[in-house]
Enzyme design. Structure first.
Site, PDB file in Angstrom:
ATOM      1  N   ARG A 134      -2.969   5.128   3.593  1.00  0.00           N
ATOM      2  CA  ARG A 134      -2.354   4.200   2.655  1.00  0.00           C
ATOM      3  C   ARG A 134      -0.839   4.132   2.834  1.00  0.00           C
ATOM      4  O   ARG A 134      -0.177   3.270   2.242  1.00  0.00           O
ATOM      5  CB  ARG A 134      -2.675   4.607   1.214  1.00  0.00           C
ATOM      6  CG  ARG A 134      -4.156   4.526   0.871  1.00  0.00           C
ATOM      7  CD  ARG A 134      -4.379   4.646  -0.624  1.00  0.00           C
ATOM      8  NE  ARG A 134      -3.698   3.560  -1.320  1.00  0.00           N
ATOM      9  CZ  ARG A 134      -4.205   2.343  -1.495  1.00  0.00           C
ATOM     10  NH1 ARG A 134      -5.409   2.059  -1.023  1.00  0.00           N
ATOM     11  NH2 ARG A 134      -3.526   1.406  -2.126  1.00  0.00           N
ATOM     12  N   MET A 183       0.813  -1.208   0.000  1.00  0.00           N
ATOM     13  CA  MET A 183       0.000   0.000   0.000  1.00  0.00           C
ATOM     14  C   MET A 183       0.847   1.258   0.000  1.00  0.00           C
ATOM     15  O   MET A 183       1.763   1.415   0.784  1.00  0.00           O
ATOM     16  CB  MET A 183      -0.929   0.013   1.208  1.00  0.00           C
ATOM     17  CG  MET A 183      -2.134  -0.874   1.047  1.00  0.00           C
ATOM     18  SD  MET A 183      -3.217  -0.828   2.485  1.00  0.00           S
ATOM     19  CE  MET A 183      -3.713   0.883   2.523  1.00  0.00           C
ATOM     20  N   CYS A 184       0.535   2.167  -0.911  1.00  0.00           N
ATOM     21  CA  CYS A 184       1.036   3.530  -0.933  1.00  0.00           C
ATOM     22  C   CYS A 184      -0.080   4.380  -1.510  1.00  0.00           C
ATOM     23  O   CYS A 184      -1.031   3.858  -2.105  1.00  0.00           O
ATOM     24  CB  CYS A 184       2.287   3.660  -1.802  1.00  0.00           C
ATOM     25  SG  CYS A 184       3.793   2.966  -1.067  1.00  0.00           S
ATOM     26  N   GLY A 185      -0.008   5.668  -1.339  1.00  0.00           N
ATOM     27  CA  GLY A 185      -1.020   6.556  -1.889  1.00  0.00           C
ATOM     28  C   GLY A 185      -0.402   7.523  -2.870  1.00  0.00           C
ATOM     29  O   GLY A 185       0.631   8.137  -2.574  1.00  0.00           O
TER      30      GLY A 185
END
Length: 306
Positions: free
Chosen positions: A43, A12-14
């Protein structure tokens, strides 16, 4: 969104991006991007960064960073000016500083700064990059991102699982003039590509696979490829799960891998084009209720240029 449920916590990253079509919105760019990135905090709360593309006709500038800005930046402009034999000005913003440099001095300035342990975040005529460890809300406040204007920008909030939580590990990664990239996912052939890119003179400086992707884009642009062609090349030459959002001096592009398991959504009005890892990133954008909203297709390049 349902797509988010397919992700493991590990990946997860945003990501957010905003490309303004109308100059009247330029003063609001930093404010709008900050709201978008803060919405993506859960995130990836480890580090955050934003690239702002401002004055397109300006002089050469370089964004630098130091863990000890009070000492590292003291007299830096005068000392670098003497080393380069031409005027240098400096604008200090927390742990970063934006230097204006004489044309053609990028390589010499980088060498001089490296000897003094000062890190280069990016350089060009329009781009400034600000990134640090911490929550998006705090990082944006430290650098006064809300008060920054420009034509377009990209941002990232990171969950670091495969490398340390450091400033250099934060996104965006810039490996070419006025060019930077943010990434959600992971590359499986980044070590192989690292060797190929190093041989071409685009050696990544960190172990982060995202920097490999940024170097790949830089190498293609240096070879004369358009932004669209460079993004298309990632689909053939880079393996793994990825969504890339890329900024250049005049453009903004998006591409997802052929499987496209990383969540992504886009919105477009007569005023702007926006990208977000989730729809909620658009909640405070003007006119979002009438925007055309869609999920970018797998293995399809989207890009806009001024």
């Amino acid at each position: 969104m349902a797509l988010a449920e397919t992700e493991t916590e590990k990946d997860m990253c945003g990501i957010v991006g905003l490309f303004l079509k109308k100059d009247e919105l330029r003063p609001q760019l930093g404010d709008l991007l900050t709201d978008m990135l803060i919405t993506m905090t859960d995130r990836g709360p480890d580090s955050a960064g934003i690239a702002i593309y401002g004055d397109e006709g300006g002089t050469l500038k370089m964004t630098v960073q130091s863990d000890t800005p009070a000492t590292s930046f003291a007299g830096l402009d005068a000392a670098l000016s003497a080393a380069l034999g031409a005027p240098v000005t400096m604008r200090v913003i927390d742990t970063h500083a934006v230097l204006t440099l004489p044309e053609g001095s990028d390589a010499a300035a980088r060498s001089w700064l490296a000897e003094r342990g000062i890190r280069v975040m990016g350089s060009g005529h329009a781009m400034e990059i600000f990134k640090e460890v911490g929550l998006p809300r705090d990082v944006a406040a430290r650098f006064g991102i809300r008060g920054m204007g420009g034509s377009h920008g990209i941002g990232h909030t990171r969950m670091a699982t495969e490398s340390a939580v450091t400033t250099l590990g934060a996104h965006p990664f810039s490996t070419g003039a006025d060019q930077c990239l943010v990434h959600n996912g992971s590359l499986s052939n980044h070590n192989q590509m690292r060797r190929v890119l190093t041989a071409k003179g685009f050696a990544p400086q960190t172990q982060n696979d995202t920097e490999v992707a940024a170097c790949y884009i830089s190498s293609r642009l240096a070879e004369g490829a358009s932004l669209g062609a460079a993004l298309e090349g990632t689909l053939e030459d880079l393996d793994g799960f990825f969504t890339f959002v890329v900024g250049t001096r005049t453009g903004f592009g998006v591409v997802r891998d052929p499987i496209a398991c990383k969540p992504a959504v886009m919105a477009e009005t007569e005023d702007y084009v926006a990208f977000g890892s989730e729809y909620r990133a658009f909640a405070k954008l003007p006119g979002i209720d009438t925007a055309r909203v869609w999920e970018p297709e797998p293995a399809t390049v989207y890009f806009w240029e001024r």
